[in-house]
Design an enzyme around this catalytic site. Structure first.
Site, PDB file in Angstrom:
ATOM      1  N   LYS A  55     -24.930  13.162 -16.756  1.00  0.00           N
ATOM      2  CA  LYS A  55     -26.299  12.755 -15.684  1.00  0.00           C
ATOM      3  C   LYS A  55     -26.170  13.597 -14.638  1.00  0.00           C
ATOM      4  O   LYS A  55     -27.071  14.136 -14.168  1.00  0.00           O
ATOM      5  CB  LYS A  55     -25.861  11.373 -15.302  1.00  0.00           C
ATOM      6  CG  LYS A  55     -26.476  10.151 -16.347  1.00  0.00           C
ATOM      7  CD  LYS A  55     -25.860   8.765 -15.884  1.00  0.00           C
ATOM      8  CE  LYS A  55     -26.046   7.958 -17.241  1.00  0.00           C
ATOM      9  NZ  LYS A  55     -25.749   6.499 -16.963  1.00  0.00           N
ATOM     10  N   GLN A  99     -22.706   2.943 -12.651  1.00  0.00           N
ATOM     11  CA  GLN A  99     -22.430   3.103 -14.060  1.00  0.00           C
ATOM     12  C   GLN A  99     -21.745   1.840 -14.724  1.00  0.00           C
ATOM     13  O   GLN A  99     -20.568   1.306 -13.992  1.00  0.00           O
ATOM     14  CB  GLN A  99     -21.554   4.254 -13.940  1.00  0.00           C
ATOM     15  CG  GLN A  99     -20.991   4.996 -15.493  1.00  0.00           C
ATOM     16  CD  GLN A  99     -22.179   5.205 -16.380  1.00  0.00           C
ATOM     17  OE1 GLN A  99     -23.215   6.255 -15.874  1.00  0.00           O
ATOM     18  NE2 GLN A  99     -22.215   4.794 -17.612  1.00  0.00           N
ATOM     19  N   ASP A 122     -32.023   2.777 -13.420  1.00  0.00           N
ATOM     20  CA  ASP A 122     -31.666   2.420 -14.545  1.00  0.00           C
ATOM     21  C   ASP A 122     -32.994   1.295 -14.954  1.00  0.00           C
ATOM     22  O   ASP A 122     -32.777   0.985 -16.280  1.00  0.00           O
ATOM     23  CB  ASP A 122     -30.249   1.551 -14.312  1.00  0.00           C
ATOM     24  CG  ASP A 122     -29.317   2.405 -14.834  1.00  0.00           C
ATOM     25  OD1 ASP A 122     -29.583   3.386 -15.700  1.00  0.00           O
ATOM     26  OD2 ASP A 122     -28.078   1.927 -14.526  1.00  0.00           O
TER      27      ASP A 122
END
Ligand code: NAD
Length: 272
Positions: A55, A99, A122
């Site tokens: 990422k 995460q 997300d």
């Protein structure tokens, strides 16, 4: 300007990612203030580290400012919630993620709900304006390749909140006839539904669950979300090289689309 053409053959996912990244780089280069994206990481297992590295690399390549905040694995839920509150209220932060997976002392659902839907890149919050990255990335690619959805039979295997359910919702939005299959579906029914499917998305996490006993239309499009690790490497949920129009590979398939969709979500928040 991108040309909208109807492809006879699918552009490979790697080619698509390259093309789309060039477009995004150009768009970001023209922005006076670059998007600011933050990753919060607690778990430091190999998979989490690899995802976070990927990422950060994508963001750097595109010109997105990305910052990694590493917290100790023993961090309490209250401490993490405090940081989330700070990021929710920090005007300099456009979007952020925590995460997953998280250590045992922290409830993942609580964390997903604590992130402001306005900054939730997300797409996990039920009120988020953005969709989860895996189904969104798949749709972006299929649309780019000119796949027809209207009235087509789409079968999604798996009903998780981050892949199966939102995937079914997005296909339904495009007017597919959507069927969702899951762990309680019999093999007999799975054979029957897949035989008649135009688009199949498999998100289960069982190596080659869809084996050579399954029959498909030659025009079918198979999207393999599964990631199954063994001593020989990474494998999908679908046996490779099914006799169909197009099948996404594993590795080098949906994982790349997911990564790109995250960057696109960061940009969506930044766009006026
Ligand atoms: P999950 O475990 O939350 O959900 C799996 C789903 O599969 C469940 O809804 C269950 O009903 C269904 N299922 C289980 N056994 C089945 C069976 N025998 N037949 C039919 N359905 C069955 O998993 P998830 O988070 O949705 O992820 C699914 C897979 O996709 C995993 O391998 C995961 O690693 C992978 N994944 C990949 C990406 C990517 O970017 N490539 C992103 C997310 C998840």
């Amino acid at each position: 300007m991108r040309q909208f053409v109807c492809y006879n053959a699918f552009m490979t996912i790697k080619e698509y990612i390259k093309t789309r990244k060039e477009e995004l780089k150009t768009e970001i280069a023209l922005m006076k203030v670059k998007p600011n994206f933050v990753i919060v990481q607690l778990n430091e297992d190999d998979a989490s580290n690899a995802y976070v590295r990927g990422k950060l690399k994508d963001a750097a390549e595109l010109g997105i400012n990305a910052k990694l905040i590493k917290l100790d694995i023993s961090t309490s839920e209250a401490e993490l919630l405090k940081l989330i509150d700070k990021l929710n209220n920090d005007k300099a932060v456009d979007g952020f993620i925590v995460q997953m997976p998280l250590p045992k002392q922290i409830n993942e659902e609580t964390i997903k709900l604590a992130i402001s839907p306005d900054k939730d890149v997300d797409g996990f919050h039920p009120l988020s304006k953005l969709n989860p990255c895996t189904p969104q990335g798949i749709m972006n690619y299929l649309k780019h390749e000119g796949v027809e959805f209207l009235g087509k039979n789409a079968v999604v295997i798996g009903r998780s909140n981050i892949v199966g359910k939102p995937m079914a919702k997005l296909l339904l939005k495009e007017s597919c006839n959507v069927t969702v299959l899951h762990s309680k579906t019999s093999f007999e029914d799975m054979y029957r539904y897949l035989e008649n499917a135009d688009i199949v998305v498999v998100a289960v996490g069982r190596k080659f669950l869809i084996d050579d006993k399954f029959k498909f239309k030659p025009s079918a499009i198979l999207v393999d979300v599964g990631i199954n690790r063994d001593e020989n490497g990474l494998h999908g949920d679908i046996l490779p090289e099914r006799p169909v129009k197009f099948q996404t590979p594993v590795p080098g398939g949906v994982g790349l689309l997911t990564r790109l969709a995250l960057m696109e979500n960061v940009l969506k928040i930044k766009r006026p």
